[in-house]
Enzyme design. Structure first.
Site, PDB file in Angstrom:
ATOM      1  N   HIS A  76       0.845  -1.200   0.000  1.00  0.00           N
ATOM      2  CA  HIS A  76       0.000   0.000   0.000  1.00  0.00           C
ATOM      3  C   HIS A  76       0.878   1.247   0.000  1.00  0.00           C
ATOM      4  O   HIS A  76       1.946   1.278   0.619  1.00  0.00           O
ATOM      5  CB  HIS A  76      -1.007  -0.017   1.144  1.00  0.00           C
ATOM      6  CG  HIS A  76      -0.449   0.027   2.531  1.00  0.00           C
ATOM      7  ND1 HIS A  76      -0.046   1.198   3.127  1.00  0.00           N
ATOM      8  CD2 HIS A  76      -0.254  -0.949   3.446  1.00  0.00           C
ATOM      9  CE1 HIS A  76       0.368   0.929   4.364  1.00  0.00           C
ATOM     10  NE2 HIS A  76       0.267  -0.363   4.575  1.00  0.00           N
ATOM     11  N   ASP A  78      -0.090   4.399   0.880  1.00  0.00           N
ATOM     12  CA  ASP A  78      -0.391   5.449   1.865  1.00  0.00           C
ATOM     13  C   ASP A  78       0.256   5.142   3.215  1.00  0.00           C
ATOM     14  O   ASP A  78       0.614   3.998   3.513  1.00  0.00           O
ATOM     15  CB  ASP A  78      -1.905   5.629   2.034  1.00  0.00           C
ATOM     16  CG  ASP A  78      -2.611   4.375   2.551  1.00  0.00           C
ATOM     17  OD1 ASP A  78      -2.267   3.264   2.113  1.00  0.00           O
ATOM     18  OD2 ASP A  78      -3.507   4.510   3.409  1.00  0.00           O
ATOM     19  N   ASP A 106       6.182   0.563   7.330  1.00  0.00           N
ATOM     20  CA  ASP A 106       4.811   0.259   6.913  1.00  0.00           C
ATOM     21  C   ASP A 106       4.400   1.221   5.808  1.00  0.00           C
ATOM     22  O   ASP A 106       3.950   2.305   6.097  1.00  0.00           O
ATOM     23  CB  ASP A 106       3.901   0.376   8.142  1.00  0.00           C
ATOM     24  CG  ASP A 106       2.457  -0.032   7.870  1.00  0.00           C
ATOM     25  OD1 ASP A 106       2.189  -0.523   6.767  1.00  0.00           O
ATOM     26  OD2 ASP A 106       1.613   0.173   8.747  1.00  0.00           O
ATOM     27  N   GLU A 138      -5.060   2.125   2.332  1.00  0.00           N
ATOM     28  CA  GLU A 138      -5.076   0.925   3.182  1.00  0.00           C
ATOM     29  C   GLU A 138      -5.280   1.301   4.637  1.00  0.00           C
ATOM     30  O   GLU A 138      -6.029   0.657   5.370  1.00  0.00           O
ATOM     31  CB  GLU A 138      -3.754   0.155   3.022  1.00  0.00           C
ATOM     32  CG  GLU A 138      -3.747  -1.222   3.676  1.00  0.00           C
ATOM     33  CD  GLU A 138      -3.286  -1.235   5.129  1.00  0.00           C
ATOM     34  OE1 GLU A 138      -3.417  -2.282   5.777  1.00  0.00           O
ATOM     35  OE2 GLU A 138      -2.800  -0.191   5.641  1.00  0.00           O
ATOM     36  N   GLU A 139      -4.597   2.373   5.046  1.00  0.00           N
ATOM     37  CA  GLU A 139      -4.585   2.732   6.474  1.00  0.00           C
ATOM     38  C   GLU A 139      -5.938   3.235   6.971  1.00  0.00           C
ATOM     39  O   GLU A 139      -6.139   3.335   8.172  1.00  0.00           O
ATOM     40  CB  GLU A 139      -3.511   3.807   6.735  1.00  0.00           C
ATOM     41  CG  GLU A 139      -2.083   3.340   6.454  1.00  0.00           C
ATOM     42  CD  GLU A 139      -1.553   2.348   7.483  1.00  0.00           C
ATOM     43  OE1 GLU A 139      -2.306   1.996   8.406  1.00  0.00           O
ATOM     44  OE2 GLU A 139      -0.403   1.929   7.337  1.00  0.00           O
ATOM     45  N   GLU A 163       3.104  -6.348   4.579  1.00  0.00           N
ATOM     46  CA  GLU A 163       3.022  -5.630   5.857  1.00  0.00           C
ATOM     47  C   GLU A 163       4.210  -6.072   6.712  1.00  0.00           C
ATOM     48  O   GLU A 163       4.727  -7.173   6.535  1.00  0.00           O
ATOM     49  CB  GLU A 163       1.720  -5.995   6.582  1.00  0.00           C
ATOM     50  CG  GLU A 163       0.486  -5.377   5.975  1.00  0.00           C
ATOM     51  CD  GLU A 163       0.421  -3.884   6.145  1.00  0.00           C
ATOM     52  OE1 GLU A 163       0.756  -3.381   7.227  1.00  0.00           O
ATOM     53  OE2 GLU A 163       0.050  -3.211   5.173  1.00  0.00           O
ATOM     54  N   HIS A 349       3.567   3.077  12.625  1.00  0.00           N
ATOM     55  CA  HIS A 349       2.555   4.063  13.051  1.00  0.00           C
ATOM     56  C   HIS A 349       3.044   4.974  14.175  1.00  0.00           C
ATOM     57  O   HIS A 349       2.268   5.763  14.689  1.00  0.00           O
ATOM     58  CB  HIS A 349       1.249   3.386  13.523  1.00  0.00           C
ATOM     59  CG  HIS A 349       0.515   2.677  12.408  1.00  0.00           C
ATOM     60  ND1 HIS A 349      -0.814   2.376  12.495  1.00  0.00           N
ATOM     61  CD2 HIS A 349       0.921   2.229  11.201  1.00  0.00           C
ATOM     62  CE1 HIS A 349      -1.198   1.747  11.380  1.00  0.00           C
ATOM     63  NE2 HIS A 349      -0.143   1.655  10.583  1.00  0.00           N
TER      64      HIS A 349
HETATM   65 ZN   LIG Z   1       0.461  -1.207   6.455  1.00  0.00          ZN
END
Ligand SMILES: [Zn+2]
Length: 376
Positions: A76, A78, A106, A138-139, A163, A349
């Site tokens: 992903h 984003d 990530d 995705e997030e 991931e 994150h």
């Molecule tokens: Zn991710």
């Protein structure tokens, strides 16, 4: 270009989910085309009217109604937002073998590893088609991948979803579901309870019923997971307007993570039964359920050759993840899917997100070998 340099370029492109991902997609499109892949953009407008793009890049296949590949590598584009005071967020910085930056772990490290792997391979030697899939949003709820699955954009026999798993192949994942529950009562002066109907008391009875349901779900076990059952959480609750007013409304948020194989709506059925019971008890009980997400989990057999091959290539035993991933959508597109990527989800994150440089490099080799074994 090395995987390290590619990662630095990817991190430098701000691709927080709230922005358009056109910048990073333009970059990926150029990189894929320069390696000889065919590319197709699948744009859409998000809920805020911002353009988002999914990108598919193919080797050994044409785009058609029936595009089918042997292996898809899925990343992903984003990222979650970053603290503006984190000066390394868009500037990949190496310290003690760790590469810091937003998305470094990530999931831009996996994307950098994929691009490097295909650049190192002679694509003309591949006999079976390969796809790179780059998704949006995705997030914020796997939205790009869901659009690909709904559009039946292509088929794939195997998929590696990038991931962070510290390069451990994860062959199953729980789903993710969300609902807002709104209980309506009748306001009145709190000195005269008979004149009103308390939405807070109604919500409390329903939440007590949910605690029982949670115990019931524990009996349906999937031993590959920890915890081995569907978990649920009431994470938010708000009700009433003042201490001396009988609450006219109370709402709470219910989240649950169903084990694969269990219908994600099973909990909603049990909740409906509890609501019906409450209505029998109290004819004034009024309750709305607004279910906004019901994402299924996924599971690929331990005996799948994708699982056994990745176990051998990584030296890591297969496992499972408790967080939602795009592997479920790849399963919808026909794939046996495994989640695998460099970096640790526990540092994703957060400010100071990083990927170990050695894992990034190891991922390039793993993907290269996976492509050669499945597609050559
Ligand atoms: Zn991710």
């Amino acid at each position: 270009m090395t995987e390290h340099e590619t990662l630095a370029q990817l991190v430098a492109i701000d691709s927080v989910s709230s922005r358009s991902n056109a910048g990073i997609i333009n970059y990926l499109e150029r990189r894929c085309e320069s390696t000889g892949l065919r590319v197709k953009r699948l744009p859409y407008m998000d809920a805020n009217g911002v353009e988002k793009i999914n990108l598919i890049a193919l080797s050994g296949a044409e785009f058609s109604e029936k595009t089918a590949v042997e292996l898809a590598l899925v990343g992903h584009t984003d990222t979650v937002p970053y603290d503006p005071n984190w000066h390394e967020a868009l500037q990949l910085t190496e310290r003690e073998g760790k590469l810091f930056g937003r998305g470094a772990c990530d999931t831009k490290a996996f994307i950098a590893a994929s691009l490097t792997a295909i650049a190192n391979i002679k694509l003309e030697d591949l006999h079976r088609p390969l796809a790179l899939i780059f998704t949006a949003d995705e997030e914020i709820g796997l939205i790009g991948a869901k659009r690909l699955a709904e559009a039946r954009a292509m088929q794939s026999r195997y998929a590696i979803v990038g991931e962070p798993t510290s390069l451990r192949p994860m062959r199953a994942g729980k789903g993710y579901c969300l609902a807002d529950i709104i209980i309506k009562g009748r306001e009145a002066h709190s000195a005269y309870p008979a004149l009103g109907s308390s939405a807070v008391f109604g919500a409390a009875r329903l939440i007590a019923a949910l605690e029982n349901i949670s115990g019931q779900l524990e009996a349906e076990q999937h031993p590959a997971f920890d915890p081995a059952y569907t978990t649920l959480n009431v994470g938010l609750l708000h009700g009433g307007t003042a201490k001396n007013v009988i609450a006219g409304e109370c709402r709470f948020t219910l989240e649950w993570r169903p084990i694969p194989g269990q219908d994600p709506r099973r909990l909603l059925d049990l909740l409906d039964q509890a609501i019906d019971e409450e209505k029998r008890r109290d004819p004034d009980f009024v309750c709305e359920v607004d279910a906004s997400r019901a994402d299924e989990g996924f599971e690929t057999s331990l005996s799948s050759i994708l699982v056994t091959m990745l176990e051998e290539l990584t030296g890591n035993e297969p496992g499972t993840v408790a967080f939602g991933t795009e592997a479920a959508q790849m399963t919808e597109l026909g794939a046996e899917a495994v989640v695998l990527g460099p970096g640790d989800i526990r540092v994703a994150h957060r400010t100071g997100e990083f990927v170990p440089a050695a894992e990034l490099t190891a991922c390039v080799k793993i993907l290269q070998q996976a492509i050669q074994r499945l597609c050559a």
